[in-house]
Write an enzyme that holds these catalytic residues in place. Structure first.
Site, short mmCIF file in Angstrom:
data_model
loop_
_atom_site.label_atom_id
_atom_site.label_comp_id
_atom_site.label_asym_id
_atom_site.label_seq_id
_atom_site.Cartn_x
_atom_site.Cartn_y
_atom_site.Cartn_z
N HIS A 307 0.59 -1.07 0.16
CA HIS A 307 0.10 0.06 -0.17
C HIS A 307 0.52 0.69 0.05
O HIS A 307 1.75 1.41 0.38
CB HIS A 307 -0.84 -0.10 1.02
N GLU A 383 -1.74 -6.99 8.00
CA GLU A 383 -0.86 -6.94 8.40
C GLU A 383 -0.75 -7.67 10.03
O GLU A 383 -1.93 -7.98 10.39
CB GLU A 383 -0.49 -5.63 8.76
#
Length: 503
Positions: A307, A383
């Site tokens: 990202h 994550e």
């Protein structure tokens, strides 16, 4: 047999906790250094404890088992716990007061001059690893481990025999060790054939079960027939010491703390052997070399996109799945648009899958708008949960939680302060997600928009590299990497950390 005064023995020990802390157990084995024969085994379920406590108790049990056999022997201890090996060797200080009694007890079993310590990768510690899992399995059933429960010596002998035969194909798509095993099996049976059909490895994707295990850091690919990547171990197996969004390169780890617990080994003499099953094969066209080898049909190709930046990224702060879920910053939005333009120019992306976290969904949305595709959210791509460390820099964590940080750096089974995820847990999640996606997208090119830890984990597994390699990979915000997964278990890393679109 030589006298005990000149006898050397090997002690291999391991321990694990399913929860860290959680239900825990240890295993230890005494081996003849010349023949590899199992001289004694010890294992015990120890109730709720941490990984470090279980590992230390396994060491104590192994030393005591060796002393009961040969009181005057010299001992070569081999463990996959960097923490225990470094502390017992005197290179790391033992800071936590509850750990000192465990180390002291281990040090009293034999005089210090008669014991030497060696760190080994997890794949070389399978015997003790299996015993520890057997002990934990027994504890789950409300009983203690008995010598009759052990299959570790049998498995070790089978692996030793298998090393002399063409390795049997095994493992999930994308594990380089499994793919190499398939290739070697095919080449061993098909290479040099000039007449008739040559057998080759089954080209279908493997779905074999993984062995249980709680050891720490697996090694390379030297023995693929006996390879266990540890990601599907009983509970807390392998770990991947990849950085989170903070991206700091961790240096040498100091010793890790853990609370103490009371040891009580149960040892028994035992040895066994078994032959390995031959690799499955199927008819193939005549040929040699690669013509009779791996399946090189259209792979599932994962384009791995990290990202774009958030406000936390340039400050190198821990930013996982347990924090504030930040949005992309203005710089991150520009990065998302730049990568979308680059991927549109390439024109190869067929589907988009994203982590559920906002920063990934925003990045994926920018690409999807440019390509005219939908975005599917995959929970397994999130994550690491960094617990109480979320939002802190590495230095701030070092100041506030130094012992927890040392433990986390030393063992992939250790979790961040406050109930975060260990890298072992994250690695199993990522590998399971990889298997689902490769099965669902064979022959297609899929964009996975995710984070540092999942991307580095996928690359490491595809390369068959040791876990410490994760600290040696740079992975910038909005960077592109790529891995291709073939049906026969081979994987090919095509790209890593490409940021040319951001220049």
């Amino acid at each position: 047999m030589t006298s005990s005064s000149s006898r050397e023995v090997i002690v291999e020990a391991d321990g694990g906790s399913r929860g860290n802390p959680g239900p825990a157990g240890y295993g230890a084995v005494v081996l003849d250094p010349v023949t590899g024969e199992t001289l004694a085994e010890a294992a015990e379920y120890i109730g709720v404890a941490t990984n470090n406590v279980a590992e230390y108790k396994g060491l104590v049990a192994g030393l005591k088992a060796a002393r009961s056999l040969f009181p005057d022997a010299t001992v070569h201890v081999r463990m996959d716990s960097k923490l225990v090996v470094e502390q017992m060797s005197g290179r790391w200080k033992i800071k936590h007061p509850d750990m000192k009694p465990l180390a002291a007890e281990a040090g009293r079993v034999f005089p210090a001059g008669r014991v030497r310590y060696e760190w080994i990768p997890r794949e070389r510690n399978k015997h003790a690893d299996r015993l520890a899992n057997e002990a934990m399995d027994a504890g789950k059933q409300g009983r203690q481990w008995e010598p009759s429960d052990s299959t570790a010596a049998l498995d070790t002998a089978a692996a030793r025999n298998a090393a002399t035969l063409p390795p049997a194909p095994s493992g999930p798509p994308g594990d380089a060790t499994a793919g190499a095993a398939r290739a070697r099996a095919a080449l061993a049976t098909g290479a040099g054939s000039t007449t008739g059909a040559a057998p080759s490895a089954d080209p279908g994707p493997a779905r074999t079960g993984r062995g249980t295990g709680t050891g720490a850091w697996p090694g390379g690919v030297a023995r693929p027939a006996a390879q266990d990547d540890g990601l599907f171990a009983a509970e807390e197996a392998l770990t991947t010491p990849a950085s989170g969004d903070f991206e700091a390169e961790a240096g040498a780890a100091a010793p890790a703390p853990a609370p103490a617990a009371q040891p009580a080994p149960a040892a028994s003499a035992q040895s066994a052997s078994a032959s390995a099953a031959p690799a499955q094969s199927a008819p193939a066209a005549p040929g040699q070399g690669w013509s009779a080898g791996p399946d090189m049909s259209a792979p599932a190709t994962f384009v791995l996109l990290r990202h774009g930046e958030t406000a936390l990224t340039p400050e190198k702060r821990f930013s996982g799945s347990g924090g504030t879920d930040p949005e992309l910053s203005a710089a991150g939005l520009r990065q998302a648009e730049a990568v979308a333009e680059a991927l549109a120019a390439r024109g190869t992306i067929q589907e988009i899958v994203s982590s559920p976290l906002t920063r990934c969904r925003q990045t994926a949305a920018a690409v999807a708008a440019r390509l005219g595709l939908d975005v599917r959210v995959e929970q397994g791509l999130r994550e690491t949960d960094f617990g109480a460390w979320e939002g802190l820099t590495f230095g701030e964590v070092r100041e506030r939680h130094p012992e927890d940080l040392d433990a986390w750096l030393a063992s992939p089974k250790a979790a961040p302060t406050g109930g975060g995820e260990s890298f072992a847990t994250v690695a199993r999640r990522v590998a399971a997600t990889r298997d689902r996606l490769t099965a669902a997208h064979a022959g297609r090119t899929v964009l996975l928009v995710t984070h540092v830890t999942p991307i580095k984990t996928l690359v490491r597994l595809a390369l068959g590299a040791p876990p410490e390699s994760l600290f040696r990979m740079e992975l910038s915000a909005a960077s592109i990497s790529a891995v291709a997964y073939y049906a026969d278990g081979n994987a090919s890393v095509r790209l890593l950390n490409d940021t040319s679109h951001l220049r």
